[in-house]
Enzyme design. Structure first.
Site, PDB file in Angstrom:
ATOM      1  N   TYR A 152      26.519  14.731  21.265  1.00 31.42           N
ATOM      2  CA  TYR A 152      26.123  13.334  21.466  1.00 31.42           C
ATOM      3  C   TYR A 152      24.629  13.121  21.198  1.00 31.42           C
ATOM      4  O   TYR A 152      24.232  12.096  20.643  1.00 31.42           O
ATOM      5  CB  TYR A 152      26.540  12.859  22.870  1.00 31.42           C
ATOM      6  CG  TYR A 152      28.013  12.515  22.900  1.00 31.42           C
ATOM      7  CD1 TYR A 152      28.962  13.441  23.336  1.00 31.42           C
ATOM      8  CD2 TYR A 152      28.459  11.286  22.427  1.00 31.42           C
ATOM      9  CE1 TYR A 152      30.324  13.137  23.314  1.00 31.42           C
ATOM     10  CE2 TYR A 152      29.816  10.972  22.409  1.00 31.42           C
ATOM     11  CZ  TYR A 152      30.744  11.903  22.853  1.00 31.42           C
ATOM     12  OH  TYR A 152      32.084  11.601  22.802  1.00 31.42           O
TER      13      TYR A 152
ATOM     14  N   ARG B  62      24.411  12.894  17.522  1.00 29.71           N
ATOM     15  CA  ARG B  62      24.857  11.577  17.046  1.00 29.71           C
ATOM     16  C   ARG B  62      23.795  10.528  17.358  1.00 29.71           C
ATOM     17  O   ARG B  62      23.541   9.624  16.552  1.00 29.71           O
ATOM     18  CB  ARG B  62      26.197  11.209  17.694  1.00 29.71           C
ATOM     19  CG  ARG B  62      27.350  12.053  17.187  1.00 29.71           C
ATOM     20  CD  ARG B  62      28.620  11.836  17.968  1.00 29.71           C
ATOM     21  NE  ARG B  62      29.132  10.476  17.833  1.00 29.71           N
ATOM     22  CZ  ARG B  62      30.211  10.043  18.499  1.00 29.71           C
ATOM     23  NH1 ARG B  62      30.848  10.851  19.344  1.00 29.71           N
ATOM     24  NH2 ARG B  62      30.634   8.803  18.341  1.00 29.71           N
TER      25      ARG B  62
ATOM     26  N   GLN C  33      34.169  -0.997  18.671  1.00 25.90           N
ATOM     27  CA  GLN C  33      34.607   0.303  19.185  1.00 25.90           C
ATOM     28  C   GLN C  33      33.485   1.319  19.041  1.00 25.90           C
ATOM     29  O   GLN C  33      33.581   2.436  19.521  1.00 25.90           O
ATOM     30  CB  GLN C  33      35.841   0.778  18.411  1.00 25.90           C
ATOM     31  CG  GLN C  33      37.037  -0.144  18.513  1.00 25.90           C
ATOM     32  CD  GLN C  33      38.135   0.259  17.543  1.00 25.90           C
ATOM     33  OE1 GLN C  33      38.789   1.282  17.710  1.00 25.90           O
ATOM     34  NE2 GLN C  33      38.313  -0.537  16.502  1.00 25.90           N
TER      35      GLN C  33
ATOM     36  N   VAL D  35      29.835   3.228  19.289  1.00 34.10           N
ATOM     37  CA  VAL D  35      28.886   3.538  20.371  1.00 34.10           C
ATOM     38  C   VAL D  35      27.450   3.485  19.851  1.00 34.10           C
ATOM     39  O   VAL D  35      26.519   3.829  20.573  1.00 34.10           O
ATOM     40  CB  VAL D  35      29.216   4.918  20.982  1.00 34.10           C
ATOM     41  CG1 VAL D  35      30.561   4.876  21.708  1.00 34.10           C
ATOM     42  CG2 VAL D  35      29.195   6.029  19.942  1.00 34.10           C
TER      43      VAL D  35
ATOM     44  N   HIS E 248      33.989   0.914  23.912  1.00 34.08           N
ATOM     45  CA  HIS E 248      33.985   2.368  24.126  1.00 34.08           C
ATOM     46  C   HIS E 248      32.612   2.888  24.552  1.00 34.08           C
ATOM     47  O   HIS E 248      32.303   4.072  24.378  1.00 34.08           O
ATOM     48  CB  HIS E 248      34.495   3.085  22.873  1.00 34.08           C
ATOM     49  CG  HIS E 248      35.895   2.720  22.531  1.00 34.08           C
ATOM     50  ND1 HIS E 248      36.427   2.888  21.280  1.00 34.08           N
ATOM     51  CD2 HIS E 248      36.883   2.175  23.277  1.00 34.08           C
ATOM     52  CE1 HIS E 248      37.688   2.469  21.275  1.00 34.08           C
ATOM     53  NE2 HIS E 248      37.986   2.030  22.466  1.00 34.08           N
TER      54      HIS E 248
ATOM     55  N   CYS F  45      21.130  15.156  37.091  1.00 35.23           N
ATOM     56  CA  CYS F  45      20.975  13.855  37.767  1.00 35.23           C
ATOM     57  C   CYS F  45      19.868  13.941  38.805  1.00 35.23           C
ATOM     58  O   CYS F  45      19.809  14.894  39.584  1.00 35.23           O
ATOM     59  CB  CYS F  45      22.294  13.492  38.445  1.00 35.23           C
ATOM     60  SG  CYS F  45      22.190  12.109  39.591  1.00 35.23           S
TER      61      CYS F  45
ATOM     62  N   ASN G 100      38.694  -3.470   4.740  1.00 33.13           N
ATOM     63  CA  ASN G 100      38.787  -2.007   4.800  1.00 33.13           C
ATOM     64  C   ASN G 100      39.162  -1.488   3.412  1.00 33.13           C
ATOM     65  O   ASN G 100      40.069  -2.045   2.786  1.00 33.13           O
ATOM     66  CB  ASN G 100      39.870  -1.585   5.807  1.00 33.13           C
ATOM     67  CG  ASN G 100      39.766  -0.123   6.195  1.00 33.13           C
ATOM     68  OD1 ASN G 100      39.701   0.746   5.343  1.00 33.13           O
ATOM     69  ND2 ASN G 100      39.747   0.134   7.486  1.00 33.13           N
TER      70      ASN G 100
ATOM     71  N   ALA H  99      32.665  -2.761   3.579  1.00 32.18           N
ATOM     72  CA  ALA H  99      32.188  -3.880   4.406  1.00 32.18           C
ATOM     73  C   ALA H  99      30.839  -4.407   3.947  1.00 32.18           C
ATOM     74  O   ALA H  99      30.606  -5.621   3.954  1.00 32.18           O
ATOM     75  CB  ALA H  99      32.116  -3.435   5.860  1.00 32.18           C
TER      76      ALA H  99
END
Ligand code: BV8
Ligand code: ZN
Length: 282
Positions: free
Chosen positions: A96, A99, A130, A132, A148, A184, A250, A268
């Site tokens: 992540y 990304r 959808q 992130v 999401h 945390c 698409n 697109a």
């Protein structure tokens, strides 16, 4: 739904009003763009539903694209699960943060800009994604409904305390690396990405808002999604059942083809500006 399926977050809808005039598939020379523009021109309440394909031309891999580097032997749908995070938190957190690096370095493309322009021109437009990433927002779309979650809202996996991302942007190596998740501040539990993993419920408010908008719209524009992930994939069906026109953009056939009134086959970043752009000065 078979008993093995996860608890249902599906969507039910009353029966629709049929709009025969809008039912034109992509026969015409311009591939349906003029038919779609006519529908869009008449629409007052619009929902734009986007998937990974809208960010593909910004250099962000779609979920269909094979993973690379450290993750090449994994399937994205496997990694995007609570089980994978429990089994190997450093592998998943590393993915992540990689990304987030790619998204931070990317820029909105003409498709994101066209969506923002459409919303500016048609006030009752709801953008539901959808994805992130934050490319819709960086293109000027306000109030985007993230079904999401987001790469930019990490929280504690144990007590859900939001975790503040460091100031400087993520800067992960291209091939990726294992990265133990931070701890945390409140309960020292592991921090997890603020995304919805497979098998997890979608944020109730976001899903409710998306369903209500789909049921109330007179046109749903679906862009760059394979239409295979639920309950998001139900939204075009809800809109159609309530009598809205559905336009799909698409390059490939998808599970949405069956419910779309106009299927525009192409990228697109080329088709959305053509669809939304101001009519050429006559
Ligand atoms: C849940 C965040 C229950 C994480 C994601 C009903 C039937 C069957 C299965 C289910 C069902 N209901 C639920 C399920 C299970 C599951 C599911 O749908 N599985 C599928 C795969 C069969 N759903 C869930 O698990 C959901 N949760 O049901 O919880 C519950 C209820 C109550 C209490 C507890 C639990 C959660 C689903 C969300 C998972 N998280 N993302 C992360 O990103 O890491 S999903 C993720 O994958 C993306 O967000 C996106 O939604 C999806 C990928 O789909 P697309 O965006 O469509 O992208 P894809 O790569 O597939 O396709 C790209 C498309 O773009 C292609 O069509 C391509 O042709 C096109 N394209 C390419 N280039 C371009 C382009 N288009 C235009 N221009 C271009 N240039
Ligand atoms: Zn905590």
């Amino acid at each position: 739904m078979t008993p093995t399926d996860p608890p249902d977050q599906g969507v039910s809808a009353a029966d629709p009003v049929d709009d025969a005039a809008a039912t034109e598939t992509a026969g015409p020379a311009d591939g349906g763009v003029s038919a779609a523009r006519a529908l869009l021109g008449r629409a007052r309440r619009v929902v734009v539903l986007t998937g990974a394909g809208v960010s593909a031309e910004s250099g962000i891999p779609t979920f269909r694209d094979a993973l690379t580097g450290l993750w090449e032997r994994f399937d994205a749908q496997e990694l995007a699960t609570p089980r994978a995070f429990r089994a190997d938190p450093a592998l998943v957190w590393g993915w992540y943060e990689w990304r987030r690096t790619v998204v931070t370095r990317a820029r909105p493309n003409p498709a994101h800009l066209a969506v923002a322009a459409l919303a500016a021109r048609t006030p009752e437009t709801v953008v539901v994604t959808q994805n992130v990433d934050d490319l819709h927002e960086r293109a000027g779309s306000g109030d985007v409904v993230h079904l999401h979650g987001s790469l930019f809202q990490p929280r504690c996996a144990d007590c859900a305390e939001p975790w503040r991302l460091p100031g400087e942007p993520a800067d992960e190596p291209a091939e990726g690396r294992r990265l133990p998740p931070p701890r945390c501040a409140r309960c020292s539990g592991p921090v997890r990405p603020g995304v919805v993993w497979f098998g997890e419920a979608l944020p109730e408010a976001a899903l409710e808002r998306a369903v209500e908008a789909a049921a109330a719209c007179d046109l749903l524009l679906v862009v760059g999604t394979s239409g295979l992930v639920y309950p998001a994939a139900e939204l075009p069906h809800v809109a159609s059942r309530f009598g809205a026109s559905v336009i799909q953009v698409n390059p490939q056939p998808t599970a949405v083809d069956e419910v779309a009134d106009v299927n525009l086959h192409g990228p697109a970043a080329r088709l959305l500006p053509a669809l939304v752009g101001e009519p050429a000065a006559s």
